[in-house]
Design an enzyme around this catalytic site. Sequence first.
Site, mmCIF file in Angstrom:
data_model
loop_
_atom_site.group_PDB
_atom_site.id
_atom_site.type_symbol
_atom_site.label_atom_id
_atom_site.label_comp_id
_atom_site.label_asym_id
_atom_site.label_seq_id
_atom_site.Cartn_x
_atom_site.Cartn_y
_atom_site.Cartn_z
ATOM 1 C CE1 TYR A 145 -48.103 -89.949 14.511
ATOM 2 C CE2 TYR A 145 -50.213 -90.274 13.405
ATOM 3 C CZ TYR A 145 -49.151 -89.447 13.760
ATOM 4 O OH TYR A 145 -49.169 -88.130 13.376
ATOM 5 C CE LYS A 169 -49.701 -87.471 16.745
ATOM 6 N NZ LYS A 169 -48.946 -86.414 17.461
HETATM 7 P P1 NAP Z 1 -41.701 -84.088 11.049
HETATM 8 O O1 NAP Z 1 -41.505 -83.264 9.826
HETATM 9 O O2 NAP Z 1 -41.214 -85.497 11.051
HETATM 10 O O3 NAP Z 1 -41.075 -83.286 12.284
HETATM 11 C C1 NAP Z 1 -41.081 -83.839 13.572
HETATM 12 C C2 NAP Z 1 -39.923 -83.247 14.354
HETATM 13 O O4 NAP Z 1 -39.958 -83.834 15.680
HETATM 14 C C3 NAP Z 1 -38.555 -83.577 13.754
HETATM 15 O O5 NAP Z 1 -37.756 -82.408 13.676
HETATM 16 C C4 NAP Z 1 -37.999 -84.595 14.724
HETATM 17 O O6 NAP Z 1 -36.598 -84.569 14.854
HETATM 18 C C5 NAP Z 1 -38.631 -84.145 16.035
HETATM 19 N N1 NAP Z 1 -38.534 -85.194 17.035
HETATM 20 C C6 NAP Z 1 -38.727 -86.535 16.870
HETATM 21 N N2 NAP Z 1 -38.512 -87.188 18.023
HETATM 22 C C7 NAP Z 1 -38.190 -86.243 18.950
HETATM 23 C C8 NAP Z 1 -37.839 -86.308 20.326
HETATM 24 N N3 NAP Z 1 -37.792 -87.482 20.990
HETATM 25 N N4 NAP Z 1 -37.540 -85.161 20.973
HETATM 26 C C9 NAP Z 1 -37.574 -83.971 20.316
HETATM 27 N N5 NAP Z 1 -37.883 -83.853 19.011
HETATM 28 C C10 NAP Z 1 -38.194 -84.984 18.330
HETATM 29 O O7 NAP Z 1 -43.257 -84.170 11.466
HETATM 30 P P2 NAP Z 1 -44.493 -83.189 11.148
HETATM 31 O O8 NAP Z 1 -45.198 -83.729 9.977
HETATM 32 O O9 NAP Z 1 -44.061 -81.775 11.183
HETATM 33 O O10 NAP Z 1 -45.415 -83.528 12.415
HETATM 34 C C11 NAP Z 1 -45.421 -82.745 13.609
HETATM 35 C C12 NAP Z 1 -46.488 -83.286 14.559
HETATM 36 O O11 NAP Z 1 -47.758 -83.262 13.919
HETATM 37 C C13 NAP Z 1 -46.252 -84.737 15.006
HETATM 38 O O12 NAP Z 1 -46.674 -84.893 16.330
HETATM 39 C C14 NAP Z 1 -47.153 -85.501 14.068
HETATM 40 O O13 NAP Z 1 -47.513 -86.746 14.609
HETATM 41 C C15 NAP Z 1 -48.322 -84.552 13.948
HETATM 42 N N6 NAP Z 1 -49.142 -84.757 12.743
HETATM 43 C C16 NAP Z 1 -48.608 -84.615 11.514
HETATM 44 C C17 NAP Z 1 -49.416 -84.814 10.388
HETATM 45 C C18 NAP Z 1 -48.905 -84.676 8.978
HETATM 46 O O14 NAP Z 1 -49.672 -84.961 8.047
HETATM 47 N N7 NAP Z 1 -47.682 -84.249 8.746
HETATM 48 C C19 NAP Z 1 -50.761 -85.166 10.558
HETATM 49 C C20 NAP Z 1 -51.269 -85.307 11.840
HETATM 50 C C21 NAP Z 1 -50.454 -85.088 12.933
HETATM 51 P P3 NAP Z 1 -35.657 -85.557 13.952
HETATM 52 O O15 NAP Z 1 -35.686 -84.983 12.610
HETATM 53 O O16 NAP Z 1 -34.306 -85.460 14.582
HETATM 54 O O17 NAP Z 1 -36.280 -86.920 14.039
#
Ligand code: NAP
Length: 251
Positions: A152, A156
């Site tokens: 990851y 990133k």
């Molecule tokens: P999340 O709640 O897990 O949501 C991610 C979404 O992406 C889910 O709906 C998932 O679908 C979808 N997804 C996964 N694989 C995919 C694919 N191959 N094609 C299309 N859609 C796909 O994550 P989040 O926390 O909102 O994070 C969103 C972004 O921010 C990510 O890039 C994450 O790395 C980044 N981020 C998050 C945090 C944090 O603290 N939350 C911090 C830093 C960065 P499914 O449900 O079907 O798997």
Amino acid sequence: MSTQKVAIVTGAARGIGAGVAKRLAADGLAVAVLDLDAGACADTVSAITGDGGKAIAVGADVSKEESVKAAVEKVVEELGPPTVLVNNAGILRDNLLFKMSVDDWDAVLGVHLRGAFNMSKACQKHMVDAGWGRIVNLSSTSALGNRGQANYSAAKAGMQGFTKTLAIELGQFGVTANAIAPGFIATEMTAATAERVGVPFEDFKKAAAAEIPVQRTGLPEDIAHTASFFASEGAGFVSGQVIYVAGGPKD
Ligand code: NAP
């Protein structure tokens, strides 16, 4: 065709992506809510349309080139050419290096990096044709290194280099590319991490908040606000930048 700008937000069924999609719709854009399963996008789409905005659900796997091409064509047909793209879809497959499988490495790099590449490549033509575009990529504070996240953190950090290169290549066409590097945001992704380490999510959030200068964990709205800025007309001279949205400084 209307002059309303069209945005695609990937991984927008829930979490940060849903927050960004709602915010861009409130800003006046028509939004394609893209996720693996189109059915899972229904809540985000109805929240937007319920507030008087315009949105459609699009099912696609961003890691697959043909799936992305079909999805972008659908958006062009139903909403118009996309000129705002938020590469947000993401997954975690955390493990210490010695236990991390090649599949876990490939899956994470495939969604974050190949996914952002596929989506940007499919959308850039529409931005270049329009002479205007905004690409926003989701990085993370994990780009700076994080135990258990070799895959990851590499993805990133890669998002940051990818963003800077897009900014250099596409600037002459009126297209900017920027990255948001969130810290701890309360979503299903961080809830799943809490579950994996066996800590109740509320305790996990409280412990994280204690380490954050503003003394709270982030919300999808915090990221949506930054994405809204990068996507705005007025941010046209801001390109190739990474903003850490983490409640404090990171370097
Ligand atoms: P999340 O709640 O897990 O949501 C991610 C979404 O992406 C889910 O709906 C998932 O679908 C979808 N997804 C996964 N694989 C995919 C694919 N191959 N094609 C299309 N859609 C796909 O994550 P989040 O926390 O909102 O994070 C969103 C972004 O921010 C990510 O890039 C994450 O790395 C980044 N981020 C998050 C945090 C944090 O603290 N939350 C911090 C830093 C960065 P499914 O449900 O079907 O798997």
